[in-house]
Enzyme design. Structure first.
Site, mmCIF file in Angstrom:
data_model
loop_
_atom_site.group_PDB
_atom_site.id
_atom_site.type_symbol
_atom_site.label_atom_id
_atom_site.label_comp_id
_atom_site.label_asym_id
_atom_site.label_seq_id
_atom_site.Cartn_x
_atom_site.Cartn_y
_atom_site.Cartn_z
ATOM 1 N N GLU A 23 0.807 -1.212 0.000
ATOM 2 C CA GLU A 23 0.000 0.000 0.000
ATOM 3 C C GLU A 23 0.851 1.278 0.000
ATOM 4 O OE1 GLU A 23 -4.002 -1.394 2.326
ATOM 5 O OE2 GLU A 23 -2.174 -1.321 3.487
ATOM 6 N N CYS B 253 3.177 8.387 1.569
ATOM 7 C CA CYS B 253 3.757 7.379 2.450
ATOM 8 C C CYS B 253 3.935 6.101 1.620
ATOM 9 C CB CYS B 253 2.793 7.167 3.618
ATOM 10 S SG CYS B 253 3.316 5.891 4.754
ATOM 11 N N CYS C 152 7.030 -5.844 15.034
ATOM 12 C CA CYS C 152 6.666 -5.039 16.207
ATOM 13 C C CYS C 152 5.258 -5.413 16.676
ATOM 14 C CB CYS C 152 6.735 -3.552 15.869
ATOM 15 S SG CYS C 152 8.377 -3.045 15.351
ATOM 16 N N CYS D 247 -1.182 5.224 10.352
ATOM 17 C CA CYS D 247 0.071 4.546 10.705
ATOM 18 C C CYS D 247 -0.193 3.165 11.273
ATOM 19 C CB CYS D 247 0.812 5.303 11.787
ATOM 20 S SG CYS D 247 1.304 6.908 11.310
HETATM 21 N N1 SAH Z 1 9.496 0.094 9.564
HETATM 22 C C1 SAH Z 1 9.673 1.472 9.733
HETATM 23 C C2 SAH Z 1 8.731 2.306 8.902
HETATM 24 C C3 SAH Z 1 7.318 1.838 8.774
HETATM 25 S S1 SAH Z 1 6.310 1.988 10.195
HETATM 26 C C4 SAH Z 1 9.575 1.856 11.208
HETATM 27 O O1 SAH Z 1 9.164 1.039 12.005
HETATM 28 O O2 SAH Z 1 9.972 2.961 11.523
HETATM 29 C C5 SAH Z 1 6.031 3.730 10.311
HETATM 30 C C6 SAH Z 1 5.663 4.209 11.705
HETATM 31 O O3 SAH Z 1 4.358 3.759 12.081
HETATM 32 C C7 SAH Z 1 6.622 3.707 12.773
HETATM 33 O O4 SAH Z 1 7.008 4.710 13.658
HETATM 34 C C8 SAH Z 1 5.779 2.678 13.464
HETATM 35 O O5 SAH Z 1 6.245 2.450 14.745
HETATM 36 C C9 SAH Z 1 4.406 3.292 13.422
HETATM 37 N N2 SAH Z 1 3.340 2.344 13.682
HETATM 38 C C10 SAH Z 1 3.320 1.036 13.409
HETATM 39 N N3 SAH Z 1 2.155 0.486 13.802
HETATM 40 C C11 SAH Z 1 1.429 1.472 14.335
HETATM 41 C C12 SAH Z 1 0.104 1.539 14.896
HETATM 42 N N4 SAH Z 1 -0.672 0.463 14.946
HETATM 43 N N5 SAH Z 1 -0.325 2.720 15.332
HETATM 44 C C13 SAH Z 1 0.441 3.820 15.247
HETATM 45 N N6 SAH Z 1 1.684 3.826 14.710
HETATM 46 C C14 SAH Z 1 2.167 2.662 14.271
HETATM 47 FE FE1 SF4 Z 2 8.115 -3.397 10.574
HETATM 48 FE FE2 SF4 Z 2 8.037 -0.786 11.155
HETATM 49 FE FE3 SF4 Z 2 5.863 -2.351 11.480
HETATM 50 FE FE4 SF4 Z 2 7.963 -2.610 13.109
HETATM 51 S S1 SF4 Z 2 6.636 -0.803 12.910
HETATM 52 S S2 SF4 Z 2 6.820 -4.281 12.152
HETATM 53 S S3 SF4 Z 2 9.650 -2.238 11.712
HETATM 54 S S4 SF4 Z 2 6.838 -1.875 9.565
#
Ligand code: SAH
Ligand code: SF4
Length: 381
Positions: free
Chosen positions: A91, A104, A115, A344
């Site tokens: 996406e 994005c 994560c 996000c």
């Molecule tokens: N992998 C990279 C970039 C993609 S995630 C990273 O982790 O930085 C982009 C951002 O969205 C990151 O800061 C991540 O921690 C945040 N993010 C992931 N899942 C989320 C959620 N469910 N709610 C809010 N932010 C989230």
């Molecule tokens: Fe991957 Fe970023 Fe999501 Fe963590 S927050 S699982 S590094 S996409």
């Protein structure tokens, strides 16, 4: 097999053209047709010699992944789902604001970091995207939006590598993609307006500083290793001291004089005022304690499998206040596109999990902590 010209930065395209016996300025012309005009048909590139157009038609193509769906939010956010083959879809999200347009972009089909609070992480990992698949998201979105808005000038002013995937775990494809974004013959974006967001792949942060220093965002999410190990498993490999040391080194190369630290606000897990103070103490140990970072608090966007909840707004405020009282620049991210699952961490695409991350996560114990001082201190995920 035909070369996909979306795979090349301008140097790569010059080398490809040299292989066809063409001069470098032809590559520049071609690059501009592709990225500035959005042209995918060689026969329409009228200022290129017919002989070159014929050679290109035989040896190359301009191929973006097929669009599977498009959703528009009430707030103007648009989400596109692209088919990258083999059962994987990724996406990209456009977020319009009064003074800028941000895209994005995804860097991988799924993500191997896993994560706890991220729905891409819960999907597991399938594969790295190619440079063409990364660049295509911008190529498609920019030229779609120009047509859609009836605009001949640039619509997308900012790119954030904050879609699906960990960009620094797909370094080889990322760097040429960033160069296409920055090139004056491509999208001409300022280094300050292209942001790589990372969960903390320390060696690659150092390489990025040398190879292509763009704005950096680091996903922190916790003030100590114990908690960060549970939220961002990559912390086991690169703990906070190493990660923040890498931030310090990056600052010398960064196009901005700060690094953004992202902090996803999870109810009863990482959102207490004590944890804010702990964070202040931690960050003061780096870069001479100077004002070197900006905290960006992201309200958690919940999804059922996470078993987690977003911190209540007053808790986010209290956390922000504690950081600001200590002199840390702090912003609270406005959630956009939530109604179309484009916020996000809501980007899940559709990914064939080849690493069984998803299965492993289901087997992990998830105990959501009930609000309260002792419970918070002993948060278990
Ligand atoms: N992998 C990279 C970039 C993609 S995630 C990273 O982790 O930085 C982009 C951002 O969205 C990151 O800061 C991540 O921690 C945040 N993010 C992931 N899942 C989320 C959620 N469910 N709610 C809010 N932010 C989230
Ligand atoms: Fe991957 Fe970023 Fe999501 Fe963590 S927050 S699982 S590094 S996409």
């Amino acid at each position: 097999m035909k070369a996909n010209l979306l795979d090349f930065d301008i140097e790569g395209l010059a080398a490809f053209c040299a292989g066809l016996g063409e001069k470098p300025f032809r590559a520049t012309q071609l690059f501009r047709w592709i990225h500035q005009r959005g042209e995918a048909d060689f026969s329409a590139m009228t200022d290129l010699a017919k002989s070159l157009r014929d050679k290109l038609a035989v040896s190359a193509h301009i191929a973006a992944p097929a669009l599977l769906s498009q959703h528009a939010s009430v707030d103007g956010t648009i989400k596109w789902l692209f088919d990258v083959g083999g059962g994987d879809a990724v996406e990209a999200v456009f977020i319009p604001e009064t003074d800028r347009g941000t895209l994005c972009i995804s860097s991988q089909a799924g993500c191997a970091v896993g994560c706890r609070f991220c729905s891409t992480g819960h999907q597991g990992f399938s594969r790295n995207l190619s440079t063409a698949e990364i660049v295509s998201q911008l190529w498609f979105a920019e030229h779609f939006l120009r047509k859609h808005l009836g605009q001949s000038t640039r619509v997308i002013s900012n790119v954030v590598m904050m879609g699906m995937g960990e960009p620094l775990q797909n370094y080889a494809a990322l760097i040429p993609a960033l160069r296409v974004m920055l090139s004056d013959h491509g999208y001409g974006l300022s280094r300050r307006r292209v942001t790589v967001s990372t969960s903390g792949v320390v060696p690659m942060m150092d390489r990025l500083a040398g190879d292509c220093p763009v704005a950096l965002a680091v996903s922190l999410h916790a003030p100590d290793d114990l908690l960060r190990n549970q939220l961002v498993p990559l912390n086991l490999k690169y703990p906070l001291a190493e990660l923040l040391g890498a931030c310090e080194r990056y600052l010398a190369h960064a196009p901005r004089d700060f690094i953004t630290l992202e902090y996803c606000m999870l109810d009863g897990v990482n959102d207490s005022v004590e944890q804010a103070q702990q964070l202040v103490g931690l960050l003061a140990q780096y870069a001479g304690g100077a004002d070197w970072c900006k905290l960006n608090l992201i309200p958690f966007n919940p999804f059922p499998a996470s078993g987690l909840l977003c911190s209540p707004p007053q808790q986010v405020q209290a956390f922000a206040q504690a950081l600001m009282a200590a002199g840390l620049t702090t912003t609270i991210r406005k959630t956009r596109g939530q109604d179309i699952d484009a916020a996000c961490g809501q980007l899940a695409g559709d990914v064939m999990d080849r690493t069984r991350v998803h299965e492993r996560m289901l087997n992990q114990r998830t105990v959501r902590v009930v609000r309260g001082p002792t419970a918070r201190a002993g948060a278990v995920l």
